[in-house]
Write an enzyme that holds these catalytic residues in place. Structure first.
Site, PDB file in Angstrom:
ATOM      1  N   SER A  45      -2.431  -7.860 -10.016  1.00  0.00           N
ATOM      2  CA  SER A  45      -2.017  -9.045  -9.242  1.00  0.00           C
ATOM      3  C   SER A  45      -2.920 -10.235  -9.549  1.00  0.00           C
ATOM      4  O   SER A  45      -4.138 -10.075  -9.743  1.00  0.00           O
ATOM      5  CB  SER A  45      -2.094  -8.730  -7.742  1.00  0.00           C
ATOM      6  OG  SER A  45      -1.920  -9.909  -6.978  1.00  0.00           O
ATOM      7  N   GLN A  60       0.229 -10.074 -13.340  1.00  0.00           N
ATOM      8  CA  GLN A  60       1.274 -10.658 -12.488  1.00  0.00           C
ATOM      9  C   GLN A  60       0.871 -12.058 -12.055  1.00  0.00           C
ATOM     10  O   GLN A  60      -0.272 -12.309 -11.674  1.00  0.00           O
ATOM     11  CB  GLN A  60       1.485  -9.763 -11.253  1.00  0.00           C
ATOM     12  CG  GLN A  60       2.512 -10.309 -10.262  1.00  0.00           C
ATOM     13  CD  GLN A  60       1.860 -11.111  -9.153  1.00  0.00           C
ATOM     14  OE1 GLN A  60       0.737 -10.832  -8.767  1.00  0.00           O
ATOM     15  NE2 GLN A  60       2.560 -12.115  -8.629  1.00  0.00           N
ATOM     16  N   TYR A 109       1.915 -15.593  -9.706  1.00  0.00           N
ATOM     17  CA  TYR A 109       2.739 -16.408  -8.817  1.00  0.00           C
ATOM     18  C   TYR A 109       2.741 -17.816  -9.381  1.00  0.00           C
ATOM     19  O   TYR A 109       1.801 -18.218 -10.072  1.00  0.00           O
ATOM     20  CB  TYR A 109       2.179 -16.410  -7.386  1.00  0.00           C
ATOM     21  CG  TYR A 109       2.477 -15.144  -6.627  1.00  0.00           C
ATOM     22  CD1 TYR A 109       3.778 -14.802  -6.299  1.00  0.00           C
ATOM     23  CD2 TYR A 109       1.454 -14.288  -6.234  1.00  0.00           C
ATOM     24  CE1 TYR A 109       4.062 -13.636  -5.603  1.00  0.00           C
ATOM     25  CE2 TYR A 109       1.733 -13.114  -5.530  1.00  0.00           C
ATOM     26  CZ  TYR A 109       3.040 -12.799  -5.224  1.00  0.00           C
ATOM     27  OH  TYR A 109       3.319 -11.657  -4.538  1.00  0.00           O
ATOM     28  N   THR A 142       6.372 -13.199 -10.813  1.00  0.00           N
ATOM     29  CA  THR A 142       7.098 -12.766  -9.609  1.00  0.00           C
ATOM     30  C   THR A 142       7.981 -13.914  -9.141  1.00  0.00           C
ATOM     31  O   THR A 142       7.488 -15.014  -8.876  1.00  0.00           O
ATOM     32  CB  THR A 142       6.102 -12.341  -8.515  1.00  0.00           C
ATOM     33  OG1 THR A 142       5.345 -11.239  -9.021  1.00  0.00           O
ATOM     34  CG2 THR A 142       6.808 -11.919  -7.240  1.00  0.00           C
ATOM     35  N   HIS A 154      10.243  -6.467  -3.745  1.00  0.00           N
ATOM     36  CA  HIS A 154       8.882  -6.648  -3.262  1.00  0.00           C
ATOM     37  C   HIS A 154       8.547  -5.584  -2.202  1.00  0.00           C
ATOM     38  O   HIS A 154       7.829  -5.834  -1.236  1.00  0.00           O
ATOM     39  CB  HIS A 154       8.719  -8.053  -2.680  1.00  0.00           C
ATOM     40  CG  HIS A 154       7.387  -8.697  -2.923  1.00  0.00           C
ATOM     41  ND1 HIS A 154       7.210  -9.746  -3.788  1.00  0.00           N
ATOM     42  CD2 HIS A 154       6.153  -8.467  -2.392  1.00  0.00           C
ATOM     43  CE1 HIS A 154       5.942 -10.139  -3.768  1.00  0.00           C
ATOM     44  NE2 HIS A 154       5.279  -9.361  -2.925  1.00  0.00           N
ATOM     45  N   ILE A 195       9.575   4.464  -4.529  1.00  0.00           N
ATOM     46  CA  ILE A 195       9.351   5.651  -5.366  1.00  0.00           C
ATOM     47  C   ILE A 195       8.277   6.523  -4.692  1.00  0.00           C
ATOM     48  O   ILE A 195       7.127   6.096  -4.547  1.00  0.00           O
ATOM     49  CB  ILE A 195       8.874   5.246  -6.785  1.00  0.00           C
ATOM     50  CG1 ILE A 195       9.930   4.414  -7.503  1.00  0.00           C
ATOM     51  CG2 ILE A 195       8.429   6.473  -7.576  1.00  0.00           C
ATOM     52  CD1 ILE A 195      11.041   5.189  -8.146  1.00  0.00           C
ATOM     53  N   ARG A 196       8.670   7.709  -4.265  1.00  0.00           N
ATOM     54  CA  ARG A 196       7.734   8.601  -3.570  1.00  0.00           C
ATOM     55  C   ARG A 196       7.764  10.030  -4.119  1.00  0.00           C
ATOM     56  O   ARG A 196       6.959  10.865  -3.723  1.00  0.00           O
ATOM     57  CB  ARG A 196       8.065   8.672  -2.062  1.00  0.00           C
ATOM     58  CG  ARG A 196       8.103   7.324  -1.351  1.00  0.00           C
ATOM     59  CD  ARG A 196       6.712   6.696  -1.245  1.00  0.00           C
ATOM     60  NE  ARG A 196       6.749   5.413  -0.540  1.00  0.00           N
ATOM     61  CZ  ARG A 196       6.834   4.221  -1.143  1.00  0.00           C
ATOM     62  NH1 ARG A 196       6.887   4.143  -2.473  1.00  0.00           N
ATOM     63  NH2 ARG A 196       6.841   3.113  -0.449  1.00  0.00           N
TER      64      ARG A 196
HETATM   65  C1  LIG Z   1      -0.141  -4.486   0.025  1.00  0.00           C
HETATM   66  C2  LIG Z   1       0.824  -5.016  -0.996  1.00  0.00           C
HETATM   67  C3  LIG Z   1       0.460  -6.121  -1.758  1.00  0.00           C
HETATM   68  C4  LIG Z   1       1.355  -6.614  -2.712  1.00  0.00           C
HETATM   69  N1  LIG Z   1       0.953  -7.663  -3.492  1.00  0.00           N
HETATM   70  C5  LIG Z   1       1.782  -8.109  -4.463  1.00  0.00           C
HETATM   71  C6  LIG Z   1       1.352  -9.132  -5.347  1.00  0.00           C
HETATM   72  O1  LIG Z   1       0.216  -9.623  -5.274  1.00  0.00           O
HETATM   73  N2  LIG Z   1       2.231  -9.542  -6.295  1.00  0.00           N
HETATM   74  C7  LIG Z   1       3.495  -9.009  -6.422  1.00  0.00           C
HETATM   75  O2  LIG Z   1       4.258  -9.437  -7.290  1.00  0.00           O
HETATM   76  N3  LIG Z   1       3.911  -8.015  -5.611  1.00  0.00           N
HETATM   77  C8  LIG Z   1       3.091  -7.547  -4.657  1.00  0.00           C
HETATM   78  N4  LIG Z   1       3.497  -6.511  -3.874  1.00  0.00           N
HETATM   79  C9  LIG Z   1       4.809  -5.862  -4.110  1.00  0.00           C
HETATM   80  C10 LIG Z   1       4.674  -4.698  -5.120  1.00  0.00           C
HETATM   81  O3  LIG Z   1       4.392  -5.178  -6.407  1.00  0.00           O
HETATM   82  C11 LIG Z   1       5.962  -3.860  -5.231  1.00  0.00           C
HETATM   83  O4  LIG Z   1       7.057  -4.722  -5.502  1.00  0.00           O
HETATM   84  C12 LIG Z   1       6.273  -3.007  -4.011  1.00  0.00           C
HETATM   85  O5  LIG Z   1       5.103  -2.616  -3.329  1.00  0.00           O
HETATM   86  C13 LIG Z   1       7.045  -1.760  -4.460  1.00  0.00           C
HETATM   87  O6  LIG Z   1       7.469  -1.008  -3.395  1.00  0.00           O
HETATM   88  P1  LIG Z   1       6.697   0.322  -2.860  1.00  0.00           P
HETATM   89  O7  LIG Z   1       5.460  -0.144  -2.188  1.00  0.00           O
HETATM   90  O8  LIG Z   1       7.720   0.888  -1.910  1.00  0.00           O
HETATM   91  O9  LIG Z   1       6.439   1.235  -4.040  1.00  0.00           O
HETATM   92  C14 LIG Z   1       2.628  -6.004  -2.913  1.00  0.00           C
HETATM   93  C15 LIG Z   1       2.963  -4.882  -2.149  1.00  0.00           C
HETATM   94  C16 LIG Z   1       2.080  -4.381  -1.209  1.00  0.00           C
HETATM   95  C17 LIG Z   1       2.468  -3.154  -0.425  1.00  0.00           C
HETATM   96  C1  LIG Z   2      -1.390 -12.245  -1.340  1.00  0.00           C
HETATM   97  C2  LIG Z   2       0.093 -11.927  -1.188  1.00  0.00           C
HETATM   98  C3  LIG Z   2       0.921 -13.108  -1.614  1.00  0.00           C
HETATM   99  C4  LIG Z   2       0.386 -10.664  -1.955  1.00  0.00           C
HETATM  100  C5  LIG Z   2       1.783 -10.149  -1.821  1.00  0.00           C
HETATM  101  O1  LIG Z   2       2.630 -10.439  -2.617  1.00  0.00           O
HETATM  102  C6  LIG Z   2       2.138  -9.238  -0.771  1.00  0.00           C
HETATM  103  O2  LIG Z   2       1.350  -9.009   0.134  1.00  0.00           O
HETATM  104  O3  LIG Z   2       3.281  -8.722  -0.809  1.00  0.00           O
END
Ligand SMILES: Cc1cc2nc3c(=O)[nH]c(=O)nc-3n(C[C@H](O)[C@H](O)[C@H](O)COP(=O)(O)O)c2cc1C
Ligand SMILES: CC(C)CC(=O)C(=O)O
Length: 411
Positions: A139, A160, A162, A188, A289, A323-324
């Site tokens: 990220s 990744q 933003y 993203t 997401h 995905i689990r």
């Molecule tokens: C705590 C957390 C932080 C995330 N931060 C980002 C991020 O910084 N950038 C991003 O593109 N997606 C972020 N995501 C989304 C993940 O990349 C992903 O799309 C998602 O977690 C997939 O689903 P899953 O958690 O059910 O496997 C985040 C997800 C979580 C749970």
């Molecule tokens: C810092 C956040 C923008 C990270 C994120 O994408 C998320 O928490 O889903």
């Protein structure tokens, strides 16, 4: 409830809700190693401060999309073939030209140091581990520097992004990642603003001291660390830094900054997939997401077939969300995903046992996938296709003891 025996179907004690797969061993007081990915959720929940747990677990709004991502897998059943010589199953493949040990990887998630002290360094070590060598999407809000990660990674690293208002900062991080040996950029596109994550709001989520977006130093203001009841510091921060005007024409600018392949993350429709493929995008991640953005949006497994059809082989299609289990990976691959990315379970592993925990989570998914391929009579990834799947009524309630207890409860 009068029955105090263990439920024969779920393995869960119906009174205490304890799970023999994760419960402490009274003789040694040491928890046995979880046997499923869901077992790591239970350990993580015990170890993390409530606000962090809810930041990890939460989705947007009613969390209907979080649940839909999981439910979609239950609506698809497998059609195993027999007498197929499965004495050797080959999980290795390539992504964007790089060889990997299994068709999975780590989805980008901000601030892994919320889960364990080594943060993303632990994650990339785990992903690069023996038998895995899978990609990590780092990220832009990582809590360790790109250079630290590149020094430890043995699997491919993708960055990744933003779409920041500060295009100069974006250019700098792209250059740094490229110089450090990152292999792709992942933009993203589902986050013009942050979804309404009620758990974060309720907990006044903010970063603890000592954890920061290390690759954006000087750019990230202190309010990420400021608690404000009734609002999430992350949402306030994201709204200040992420430029919601991002549109198709901006992709040219990003292309001009780099020679790295460019992947779009957060595509859910044939229309957008066809347009991206037409523009020569190098990959698409079908993602909502993890249900954290538009509540009510389609489950990723359900969106996958139309995206794959629209792309028509012009670039690889990846998927994340829910995905689990190894069989979840198998189903996504059968519908045309080149590989899948795993989000929250990696954080659960990190919280449970740092690098070792993350490695165990990824290894479990890899091993379960191999079992599923053998038992489905499909020893090679090339043999996977939609004929492996049957759609029908949702399968009976899953073994809930292995599901994330918090998602079961809902918001
Ligand atoms: C705590 C957390 C932080 C995330 N931060 C980002 C991020 O910084 N950038 C991003 O593109 N997606 C972020 N995501 C989304 C993940 O990349 C992903 O799309 C998602 O977690 C997939 O689903 P899953 O958690 O059910 O496997 C985040 C997800 C979580 C749970
Ligand atoms: C810092 C956040 C923008 C990270 C994120 O994408 C998320 O928490 O889903």
């Amino acid at each position: 409830m009068t029955d105090t025996g263990t439920d024969p179907v779920t393995g869960t004690d119906p009174v205490t809700g304890t799970d023999p797969a994760t419960d402490a061993d009274p003789a040694t007081d040491a928890a046995p190693r979880p046997l499923t990915v869901g077992g790591y959720a239970a350990l993580a929940k015990d170890r993390l401060p409530a606000a962090t747990w809810h930041y990890f677990q939460g989705g947007a709004g009613t969390e209907s999309t979080v649940r839909a991502n999981r439910a979609a897998y239950r609506q698809v059943r497998l059609r195993p073939r027999v007498l197929a010589d499965v004495s050797r199953c080959d999980l290795s493949t390539t992504v964007l030209g790089d060889p990997i040990g299994a068709p999975l990887g780590v989805a980008p998630m901000a601030y892994h140091q919320l889960a364990c002290a080594d943060g993303e360094v632990a994650t990339v070590r785990a992903a690069g581990g023996s038998g895995l060598r899978v990609p990590t999407i780092v990220s832009i809000f990582a809590s360790r520097t790109f250079e630290d990660l590149a020094a430890e990674a043995t699997g491919p690293l993708w960055l990744q992004l933003y779409w920041l208002h500060r295009r100069d900062v974006l250019r700098t991080v792209v250059r740094r990642a490229e110089a450090a040996g990152f292999r792709a950029l992942v933009l993203t596109v589902d986050t013009p603003r942050l979804g309404r994550r009620l758990r974060e709001v309720r907990h006044g989520f903010h970063l603890p001291p000592g954890i920061a977006a290390r690759n954006l130093d000087g750019e990230v203001t202190g309010f990420l660390h400021d608690r404000q009841d009734g609002s999430s510091a992350l949402a306030r921060h994201a709204d200040a830094f992420i430029d919601p005007s991002l549109s198709w024409s901006d992709l040219d600018w990003l292309r001009e900054q780099t020679r790295l392949p460019l992947v779009l993350k957060g595509v859910l429709t044939a229309e957008d997939a066809a347009r991206a493929a037409g523009l020569g995008i190098d990959g698409i991640v079908v993602s909502n997401h993890g249900g954290r953005q538009l509540d009510g949006s389609v489950a990723t497994l359900d969106a996958l077939p139309e995206v794959v059809a629209a792309v028509g082989g012009r670039c690889p299609v990846f998927l994340d969300g829910g995905i689990r289990h190894g069989t979840d990976v198998l189903k996504a691959l059968a519908l045309g995903a080149r590989a899948v990315f795993v989000g929250r379970p990696v954080l659960w592993g990190l919280a449970a046992d740092g690098e070792a925990g993350a490695r165990e989570v990824l290894t479990l998914l890899r091993d379960e996938l191999e079992d599923a391929m053998a038992l489905a009579g499909r020893p090679s990834l090339a043999a996977l296709g939609p004929e492996l799947l049957a759609r029908g009524p949702a399968a009976a309630a899953p073994n809930e003891s292995y599901e994330d207890p918090d998602l079961r409860k809902g918001p």
